[in-house]
Write a protein that holds these residues in place. Sequence first.
Motif, PDB file in Angstrom:
ATOM      1  N   ASP A  93     120.050 -13.933  55.143  1.00  0.00           N
ATOM      2  CA  ASP A  93     120.783 -14.935  54.017  1.00  0.00           C
ATOM      3  C   ASP A  93     120.343 -14.625  52.601  1.00  0.00           C
ATOM      4  N   ALA A  94     119.013 -14.083  52.423  1.00  0.00           N
ATOM      5  CA  ALA A  94     118.863 -13.738  50.832  1.00  0.00           C
ATOM      6  C   ALA A  94     119.619 -12.638  50.741  1.00  0.00           C
ATOM      7  N   ARG A  95     119.929 -11.635  51.671  1.00  0.00           N
ATOM      8  CA  ARG A  95     120.441 -10.409  51.248  1.00  0.00           C
ATOM      9  C   ARG A  95     122.025 -10.604  50.972  1.00  0.00           C
ATOM     10  N   ARG A  96     122.603 -11.489  51.574  1.00  0.00           N
ATOM     11  CA  ARG A  96     123.852 -11.968  51.310  1.00  0.00           C
ATOM     12  C   ARG A  96     123.955 -12.489  50.087  1.00  0.00           C
ATOM     13  N   GLU A  97     123.021 -13.316  49.663  1.00  0.00           N
ATOM     14  CA  GLU A  97     123.164 -13.849  48.151  1.00  0.00           C
ATOM     15  C   GLU A  97     122.964 -12.858  47.160  1.00  0.00           C
ATOM     16  N   ALA A  98     121.894 -12.012  47.487  1.00  0.00           N
ATOM     17  CA  ALA A  98     121.608 -10.953  46.327  1.00  0.00           C
ATOM     18  C   ALA A  98     123.046 -10.079  46.327  1.00  0.00           C
ATOM     19  N   LEU A  99     123.423  -9.784  47.318  1.00  0.00           N
ATOM     20  CA  LEU A  99     124.705  -8.979  47.115  1.00  0.00           C
ATOM     21  C   LEU A  99     125.803  -9.625  46.443  1.00  0.00           C
ATOM     22  N   ARG A 100     126.096 -10.705  46.747  1.00  0.00           N
ATOM     23  CA  ARG A 100     127.128 -11.621  45.928  1.00  0.00           C
ATOM     24  C   ARG A 100     126.655 -11.534  44.567  1.00  0.00           C
ATOM     25  N   LEU A 101     125.437 -11.868  44.255  1.00  0.00           N
ATOM     26  CA  LEU A 101     125.125 -11.904  42.631  1.00  0.00           C
ATOM     27  C   LEU A 101     125.281 -10.314  42.121  1.00  0.00           C
ATOM     28  N   LEU A 102     124.821  -9.134  42.848  1.00  0.00           N
ATOM     29  CA  LEU A 102     124.998  -8.108  42.383  1.00  0.00           C
ATOM     30  C   LEU A 102     126.525  -7.816  42.185  1.00  0.00           C
ATOM     31  N   GLU A 103     127.499  -8.003  43.037  1.00  0.00           N
ATOM     32  CA  GLU A 103     128.764  -7.924  42.807  1.00  0.00           C
ATOM     33  C   GLU A 103     129.405  -8.880  41.723  1.00  0.00           C
ATOM     34  N   ARG A 104     129.122  -9.926  41.637  1.00  0.00           N
ATOM     35  CA  ARG A 104     129.595 -10.779  40.413  1.00  0.00           C
ATOM     36  C   ARG A 104     128.995 -10.240  39.183  1.00  0.00           C
ATOM     37  N   TRP A 105     127.633  -9.680  38.972  1.00  0.00           N
ATOM     38  CA  TRP A 105     127.352  -9.347  37.793  1.00  0.00           C
ATOM     39  C   TRP A 105     127.927  -7.970  37.384  1.00  0.00           C
ATOM     40  N   ARG A 106     128.003  -7.290  38.500  1.00  0.00           N
ATOM     41  CA  ARG A 106     128.832  -5.959  38.119  1.00  0.00           C
ATOM     42  C   ARG A 106     130.187  -6.072  37.747  1.00  0.00           C
ATOM     43  N   GLU A 107     131.139  -6.973  38.109  1.00  0.00           N
ATOM     44  CA  GLU A 107     132.238  -7.225  37.671  1.00  0.00           C
ATOM     45  C   GLU A 107     132.323  -8.015  36.427  1.00  0.00           C
ATOM     46  N   ASP A 108     131.189  -8.944  36.035  1.00  0.00           N
ATOM     47  CA  ASP A 108     131.058  -9.580  34.684  1.00  0.00           C
ATOM     48  C   ASP A 108     130.834  -8.592  33.659  1.00  0.00           C
ATOM     49  N   GLN A 109     129.842  -7.480  33.740  1.00  0.00           N
ATOM     50  CA  GLN A 109     129.173  -6.825  32.793  1.00  0.00           C
ATOM     51  C   GLN A 109     129.839  -5.342  33.113  1.00  0.00           C
ATOM     52  N   ASP A 110     130.812  -5.203  34.170  1.00  0.00           N
ATOM     53  CA  ASP A 110     131.235  -3.586  34.007  1.00  0.00           C
ATOM     54  C   ASP A 110     130.204  -2.691  34.108  1.00  0.00           C
ATOM     55  N   ILE A 111     129.254  -2.958  34.773  1.00  0.00           N
ATOM     56  CA  ILE A 111     128.209  -1.741  34.842  1.00  0.00           C
ATOM     57  C   ILE A 111     128.379  -0.768  35.900  1.00  0.00           C
ATOM     58  N   THR A 112     127.562   0.477  35.947  1.00  0.00           N
ATOM     59  CA  THR A 112     127.823   1.553  36.895  1.00  0.00           C
ATOM     60  C   THR A 112     126.633   1.115  37.839  1.00  0.00           C
ATOM     61  N   VAL A 113     126.791   1.441  39.091  1.00  0.00           N
ATOM     62  CA  VAL A 113     125.876   0.930  40.453  1.00  0.00           C
ATOM     63  C   VAL A 113     125.689   2.053  40.999  1.00  0.00           C
ATOM     64  N   VAL A 114     124.360   2.516  41.465  1.00  0.00           N
ATOM     65  CA  VAL A 114     124.107   3.771  42.187  1.00  0.00           C
ATOM     66  C   VAL A 114     122.980   3.215  43.051  1.00  0.00           C
ATOM     67  N   MET A 115     123.080   2.729  44.486  1.00  0.00           N
ATOM     68  CA  MET A 115     122.317   2.191  45.375  1.00  0.00           C
ATOM     69  C   MET A 115     122.086   2.964  46.575  1.00  0.00           C
ATOM     70  N   VAL A 116     120.767   3.170  46.884  1.00  0.00           N
ATOM     71  CA  VAL A 116     120.104   3.989  48.063  1.00  0.00           C
ATOM     72  C   VAL A 116     119.851   3.141  49.217  1.00  0.00           C
ATOM     73  N   SER A 117     120.458   3.631  50.348  1.00  0.00           N
ATOM     74  CA  SER A 117     120.261   2.865  51.503  1.00  0.00           C
ATOM     75  C   SER A 117     120.083   3.780  52.648  1.00  0.00           C
ATOM     76  N   HIS A 118     119.231   3.621  53.751  1.00  0.00           N
ATOM     77  CA  HIS A 118     119.346   4.602  54.894  1.00  0.00           C
ATOM     78  C   HIS A 118     119.856   3.954  56.201  1.00  0.00           C
ATOM     79  N   ASP A 119     120.590   2.577  56.022  1.00  0.00           N
ATOM     80  CA  ASP A 119     121.328   1.779  56.714  1.00  0.00           C
ATOM     81  C   ASP A 119     122.722   2.086  56.871  1.00  0.00           C
TER      82      ASP A 119
END
Length: 250
Positions: free
Chosen positions: A178-204
């Motif tokens: 649940d917290a991961r979904r919430e954080a992802l929604r936040l990140l997506e909304r933040w990216r759209e609002d601020q037009d920032i570039t995102v580079v995310m690392v994951s092994h999954d």
Amino acid sequence: MVTDAVVMEDVSVVYEGERIAAIHQVDLEIPSGQFVTVLGPNGAGKTTLLEAINGLLPSTSGRVKVLGFDLATEGREVRKRTGYVIQNFALDPLDPFLCRDVVMMARAARIGTLRFPDEGDWDKVDQALEAVCMTAFAGRPVGKLSGGEFQKVLLARAMAQEPDLLLLDEPFANLDIDARREALRLLERWREDQDITVVMVSHDISKVPRACDRIVVIDKGRIVMDGPRNEVLASEDLTRLFGAWGDGDE
């Protein structure tokens, strides 16, 4: 606006005392505003790639430009405009720093180390804490937080910096579903609002955000795949790679 947020040309990084490069002859261009996920197993060079972009690790060879700045000569300007949420941040239970103060630390890059934060800076801090639903924890010592709560504070810290480029190293590793979904929604909304570039690392492979535009796959320090999210996820080559990596990557 700079066309490419990140340009890496034939970049290699060798750790002191090592002979084998952690990343080897990397060529990578990331357009401004793009959301890129870097996939790979433990030890593949994912974190090294982020640190090479941020200038925390100097390149042994090659050239890096970030946000239009040559990293070799203008690294301070790059870090001023780059937010970085690191993996496995050391958290001491006796650490006296309050959450609000930790988030404010990121503002130093913007306001300068010789100037005290003003009311506007504290407003940015409070807005960032509110965005990650951590307002009630503002006055709590970070040493008393759970791993997931602390991860949210680190995300708020990056937000308060108002970066043009955001680097995320396994940012949701300590969060429940649940917290991961919430954080992802936040990140997506933040990216759209601020037009920032995102580079995310994951092994999954199962945790690549839907908002991600592109996937770069790294293995043994080399980029082995690079393409649009859906194409890479549907690739048989990716399936074979993940099978070779096994289930115990991290």
